[in-house]
Motif scaffolding. Sequence first.
Motif, PDB file in Angstrom:
ATOM      1  N   PRO A   1       0.918  -1.101  -0.073  1.00 35.96           N
ATOM      2  CA  PRO A   1      -0.008   0.014   0.027  1.00 35.96           C
ATOM      3  C   PRO A   1       0.885   1.204   0.062  1.00 35.96           C
ATOM      4  N   ASP A   2       0.261   2.382  -0.746  1.00 41.08           N
ATOM      5  CA  ASP A   2       0.958   3.556  -0.711  1.00 41.08           C
ATOM      6  C   ASP A   2       0.964   4.280   0.577  1.00 41.08           C
ATOM      7  N   GLY A   3      -0.005   4.496   1.227  1.00 43.64           N
ATOM      8  CA  GLY A   3      -0.165   5.172   2.208  1.00 43.64           C
ATOM      9  C   GLY A   3       0.568   4.795   3.617  1.00 43.64           C
ATOM     10  N   ASN A   4       0.739   5.645   4.466  1.00 43.70           N
ATOM     11  CA  ASN A   4       1.300   5.232   5.793  1.00 43.70           C
ATOM     12  C   ASN A   4       0.313   4.900   6.847  1.00 43.70           C
ATOM     13  N   ILE A   5       0.809   4.248   7.874  1.00 40.75           N
ATOM     14  CA  ILE A   5       0.070   3.567   8.828  1.00 40.75           C
ATOM     15  C   ILE A   5      -0.939   4.636   9.396  1.00 40.75           C
ATOM     16  N   GLN A   6      -0.740   5.954   9.712  1.00 38.45           N
ATOM     17  CA  GLN A   6      -1.609   6.707  10.020  1.00 38.45           C
ATOM     18  C   GLN A   6      -2.835   7.121   9.290  1.00 38.45           C
ATOM     19  N   ASP A   7      -2.503   6.986   8.073  1.00 33.90           N
ATOM     20  CA  ASP A   7      -3.589   7.569   7.090  1.00 33.90           C
ATOM     21  C   ASP A   7      -4.540   6.138   6.880  1.00 33.90           C
ATOM     22  N   SER A   8      -4.320   5.174   7.220  1.00 29.36           N
ATOM     23  CA  SER A   8      -4.728   3.766   7.032  1.00 29.36           C
ATOM     24  C   SER A   8      -5.220   3.092   8.515  1.00 29.36           C
ATOM     25  N   LEU A   9      -5.556   4.050   9.359  1.00 26.56           N
ATOM     26  CA  LEU A   9      -6.191   3.317  10.613  1.00 26.56           C
ATOM     27  C   LEU A   9      -7.393   2.841  10.584  1.00 26.56           C
ATOM     28  N   HIS A  10      -8.449   3.543   9.925  1.00 20.35           N
ATOM     29  CA  HIS A  10      -9.695   3.076   9.691  1.00 20.35           C
ATOM     30  C   HIS A  10      -9.719   1.547   9.096  1.00 20.35           C
ATOM     31  N   ALA A  11      -8.861   1.556   7.870  1.00 24.27           N
ATOM     32  CA  ALA A  11      -8.916   0.373   6.912  1.00 24.27           C
ATOM     33  C   ALA A  11      -8.190  -0.722   7.833  1.00 24.27           C
ATOM     34  N   LEU A  12      -7.095  -0.509   8.368  1.00 25.00           N
ATOM     35  CA  LEU A  12      -6.370  -1.408   9.307  1.00 25.00           C
ATOM     36  C   LEU A  12      -7.515  -2.388  10.410  1.00 25.00           C
ATOM     37  N   ALA A  13      -8.233  -1.323  11.054  1.00 32.11           N
ATOM     38  CA  ALA A  13      -9.016  -1.786  12.157  1.00 32.11           C
ATOM     39  C   ALA A  13     -10.234  -2.732  11.500  1.00 32.11           C
ATOM     40  N   GLY A  14     -10.759  -2.011  10.359  1.00 32.22           N
ATOM     41  CA  GLY A  14     -12.008  -2.789   9.576  1.00 32.22           C
ATOM     42  C   GLY A  14     -11.351  -3.991   9.016  1.00 32.22           C
ATOM     43  N   ALA A  15     -10.152  -4.277   8.561  1.00 32.98           N
ATOM     44  CA  ALA A  15      -9.583  -5.318   7.807  1.00 32.98           C
ATOM     45  C   ALA A  15      -9.489  -6.413   8.756  1.00 32.98           C
ATOM     46  N   THR A  16      -9.296  -6.008  10.207  1.00 33.40           N
ATOM     47  CA  THR A  16      -9.029  -7.118  11.337  1.00 33.40           C
ATOM     48  C   THR A  16     -10.377  -7.302  12.161  1.00 33.40           C
ATOM     49  N   HIS A  17     -11.457  -6.894  11.639  1.00 34.46           N
ATOM     50  CA  HIS A  17     -12.895  -6.992  12.250  1.00 34.46           C
ATOM     51  C   HIS A  17     -13.060  -6.085  13.430  1.00 34.46           C
ATOM     52  N   GLY A  18     -12.426  -5.049  13.160  1.00 29.37           N
ATOM     53  CA  GLY A  18     -12.553  -4.195  14.591  1.00 29.37           C
ATOM     54  C   GLY A  18     -12.859  -2.924  14.231  1.00 29.37           C
ATOM     55  N   THR A  19     -13.022  -2.000  15.191  1.00 26.05           N
ATOM     56  CA  THR A  19     -13.494  -0.265  14.701  1.00 26.05           C
ATOM     57  C   THR A  19     -12.561   0.543  15.500  1.00 26.05           C
ATOM     58  N   LEU A  20     -12.055   1.710  14.659  1.00 27.06           N
ATOM     59  CA  LEU A  20     -11.089   2.747  15.468  1.00 27.06           C
ATOM     60  C   LEU A  20     -12.102   3.440  16.243  1.00 27.06           C
ATOM     61  N   LEU A  21     -11.472   3.524  17.577  1.00 24.26           N
ATOM     62  CA  LEU A  21     -12.313   4.374  18.489  1.00 24.26           C
ATOM     63  C   LEU A  21     -11.239   5.363  19.068  1.00 24.26           C
ATOM     64  N   ASP A  22     -11.802   6.670  19.257  1.00 20.42           N
ATOM     65  CA  ASP A  22     -11.084   7.799  19.546  1.00 20.42           C
ATOM     66  C   ASP A  22     -11.398   7.974  20.946  1.00 20.42           C
ATOM     67  N   GLY A  23     -10.519   8.785  21.477  1.00 22.79           N
ATOM     68  CA  GLY A  23     -11.031   9.275  22.972  1.00 22.79           C
ATOM     69  C   GLY A  23     -10.322   8.479  24.066  1.00 22.79           C
ATOM     70  N   ASN A  24      -9.120   7.512  23.724  1.00 16.44           N
ATOM     71  CA  ASN A  24      -8.618   6.779  24.768  1.00 16.44           C
ATOM     72  C   ASN A  24      -7.406   7.362  25.615  1.00 16.44           C
ATOM     73  N   ALA A  25      -7.286   6.679  26.768  1.00 17.96           N
ATOM     74  CA  ALA A  25      -6.163   6.894  27.512  1.00 17.96           C
ATOM     75  C   ALA A  25      -5.264   5.512  27.815  1.00 17.96           C
TER      76      ALA A  25
END
Length: 418
Positions: free
Chosen positions: A34-58
């Motif tokens: 893939p051309d993009g870096n990992i920061q630009d692909s977070l939603h796709a990375l989560a979705g491809a692994t049956h997860g959901t990217l969630l913001d607002g964590n510590a």
Amino acid sequence: MTALEIILSLTTALLVFMIWRLTRHQECVYHDDPDGNIQDSLHALAGATHGTLLDGNAVELIKNEHFFPAVIEAIGEAQRTVHLETFLWKQGKASEMITDALVEASQRGLWVRVMVDARGGSNMGKGTRQRLEKAGVELYNFHPISPMNFGRFNIRDHRKILVLDGTSAFVGGHCITDQWLEDQEKFSRFQDVTARFTGPIVGSIQSTFALNWAEAARQHFLDEDTFPPLDPCGDIKAHVASIKPDNAPSSVQVLHYIAIALAKKTIRIQNPYFLPDSRGIEALKQAVQRGVDVQIMTPGPDSTDSTYVTYAGRKIYDQLLNIGVRIHEYQVTLLHQKVFTIDGQWAGIGSSNFDDRSFEINNEITVGIASEKVTGELDQLFKDNLRHCEEIKLNSWRQRSWLPRLKERLCHLCHEQF
């Protein structure tokens, strides 16, 4: 052959085939660059692994022996539920400390649920089990030996999860044995890292616990004590990989391979049982060819609790070194943390080893963390540990004698089952 012998032979063959179909796994095959870096692909990375990217964590990293005081304090502060899932639990001081905390929590009216892998908890001790159950703790083993688990004995629950009130969660590599608590006769205290999470990601971690609990205890959770509303409490994006669908690669394996494919600058892997298959080796090779600095840290043969795995992993050192991967063997004690970082921006932390058993057989969990701060802490830990490592060099490696080569080949024959 008689007709009866033919029927028995065909029946046996059919039974073997059915067991194989029940236990077989699908390999993860990922060829893209893939051309993009990992920061630009977070939603796709989560979705491809049956997860959901969630913001607002510590996220807070808890290292080595500090795990036990942190866990005991957290259990003591819990107000409604305590959910603990672990692989290895042995009698000793660590067991007594955790048992005391769980008993106290149950006695003050909390729902305390504990799930231990049947094999990993075989040395938990009858007295410990009786104390927990007498105090009202719900205790279940995962895949005990019984006819109902025929064909599934080899599938182990290797996760290490603690969820408190559905609002705070621990995920990492620590087990409940004294080797993680204090120095032993053979080894110094094992080195490990666990992450404590607060924020919306805790709901996904709780769901992971609930999945195996439903199988072992035949219970489902439909209450806000278990799944409360979760408000943002930080600025870190995270996602969970834990699903292992039938007839599909596990999300943990897919996560590792795609994250490696997204790397543009650096990959740092710290893992006690580093034994990639041909697809993992190819993914690392492609990363090196893109100009990525790939470095691996794993225990040496004198600092591991499983020399079989170490020698099996050493079988593929020549391939890795030849393609430009740098390998460091930790010399002090068992380096047990299961963490990897990408480009100083993203980190994966959890229970999974980098081998076929974790990727394709066990139940595992890895949490992806998009945070330069957390990734920086783990990268700094890698640098600090280099002082206690011996780097393997290709030329000297190829000059080793025939005996270790033979050990490596023999151990590698059964590498999927380690």
